[in-house]
Write an enzyme that holds these catalytic residues in place. Structure first.
Site, PDB file in Angstrom:
ATOM      1  N   TYR A   1      70.840 -20.824  -6.200  1.00  0.00           N
ATOM      2  CA  TYR A   1      71.810 -21.807  -6.718  1.00  0.00           C
ATOM      3  C   TYR A   1      71.425 -23.222  -6.284  1.00  0.00           C
ATOM      4  O   TYR A   1      71.737 -24.189  -6.960  1.00  0.00           O
ATOM      5  CB  TYR A   1      73.221 -21.442  -6.253  1.00  0.00           C
ATOM      6  CG  TYR A   1      74.311 -22.050  -7.104  1.00  0.00           C
ATOM      7  CD1 TYR A   1      74.351 -21.837  -8.474  1.00  0.00           C
ATOM      8  CD2 TYR A   1      75.306 -22.833  -6.531  1.00  0.00           C
ATOM      9  CE1 TYR A   1      75.346 -22.386  -9.260  1.00  0.00           C
ATOM     10  CE2 TYR A   1      76.312 -23.381  -7.300  1.00  0.00           C
ATOM     11  CZ  TYR A   1      76.328 -23.154  -8.668  1.00  0.00           C
ATOM     12  OH  TYR A   1      77.318 -23.721  -9.437  1.00  0.00           O
TER      13      TYR A   1
ATOM     14  N   LYS B   1      78.320 -28.976  -6.219  1.00  0.00           N
ATOM     15  CA  LYS B   1      79.668 -28.422  -6.319  1.00  0.00           C
ATOM     16  C   LYS B   1      80.479 -28.695  -5.051  1.00  0.00           C
ATOM     17  O   LYS B   1      81.702 -28.866  -5.116  1.00  0.00           O
ATOM     18  CB  LYS B   1      79.605 -26.912  -6.593  1.00  0.00           C
ATOM     19  CG  LYS B   1      79.063 -26.539  -7.961  1.00  0.00           C
ATOM     20  CD  LYS B   1      79.912 -27.077  -9.108  1.00  0.00           C
ATOM     21  CE  LYS B   1      79.460 -26.528 -10.448  1.00  0.00           C
ATOM     22  NZ  LYS B   1      80.222 -27.097 -11.582  1.00  0.00           N
TER      23      LYS B   1
END
Length: 252
Positions: A154, A161
């Site tokens: 990720y 995020k």
């Protein structure tokens, strides 16, 4: 049939195709009676949307990479529709090298681009939407629990995020006196265009599904239903929150 969003006007940013979480949000919100305005990045996306978006759904161009584009879009929205009741920010981006090369190899340009589109744009959207938002209104964005866990592959999106979730908290604090609440949905892994940009995304999807309480992935419809709730006056007691819609993946 009446719905709990009757009379509301909601702007949704980030629909790319039928598999988009933002499209699931759009359908759920329309089903609850709201008028929806979609924004699109460019003509290519507009042509893609034309294949499945009903003709009576209004489209406004908005490329969030530049502040003036966001200001122009919300000025047009205000002039055309008057006050609105909510905005869903479903926008994130990192270039392929940044997504696949690991965080330690992230360049400054790659870092800045991912943060600009994925996190900073929420601040700009809140700033330029604020003058046309009613007092009581809702802003919502989409995150993922890679913001708090180091999810394999990720990479930079997890960092972006994390920043996005901090933005939610600070914006909620600042805008609360104006009757604007700000929240995020942390959605479980769903096979969307965004997920396919992650290295070994198939393994991520399988792992996420295996960690749900019922061994079934969350759907865009289920995420959309929670988004509809957050856009409604039923959620006026909630702000600055990250709402998990992942069937318990974050618990394991």
């Amino acid at each position: 049939m009446s719905g709990f969003l009757d009379g509301k006007t909601i702007v949704i940013m980030g629909v790319a195709n039928k598999r988009s979480i933002a499209w699931g949000c759009t359908q759920a919100i329309i089903n609850q009676g709201a008028k929806v305005i979609l924004t699109y990045q460019n003509d290519r996306i507009k042509k893609s949307l034309a294949r499945f978006v009903p003709e009576d759904l209004d489209l406004i161009e908005c490329d969030v990479s530049e502040d003036e584009n966001i200001e122009k879009a919300f000025t047009k929205i205000g002039e055309t529709y008057g006050k609105i009741d909510g905005v869903i920010h479903a926008i994130a981006f990192a270039d392929k090298d940044t997504l696949t090369s690991g965080l330690v190899h992230t360049t400054k340009d790659g870092y800045d681009l991912a943060q600009n589109i994925s996190a900073y744009s929420l601040i700009a959207v809140a700033r330029y939407a604020q003058p046309v938002l009613n007092d009581t209104a809702s802003i919502m964005t989409l995150t993922y629990f890679g913001s708090t866990r180091a999810i394999p592959n990720y990479n930079m999106m997890g960092v972006a995020k994390a920043a996005l979730e901090a933005n939610v908290r600070y914006l909620a604090s600042e805008l609360g006196t104006k009757g604007i609440r700000v929240n995020a949905i942390s959605a479980g892994a769903v096979k969307t265009l965004a997920v396919t940009g992650i290295k070994h995304h198939g393994e991520l999807l399988k792992e996420s599904e295996s960690r749900t309480v019922d061994q079934k992935s969350v759907t865009t419809d289920e995420i959309g239903n929670v988004a509809a709730f957050l856009m409604s006056d039923l959620s006026t007691g909630m702000t600055g929150d990250v709402v998990y819609v992942d069937k318990g993946v974050h618990l394991i």
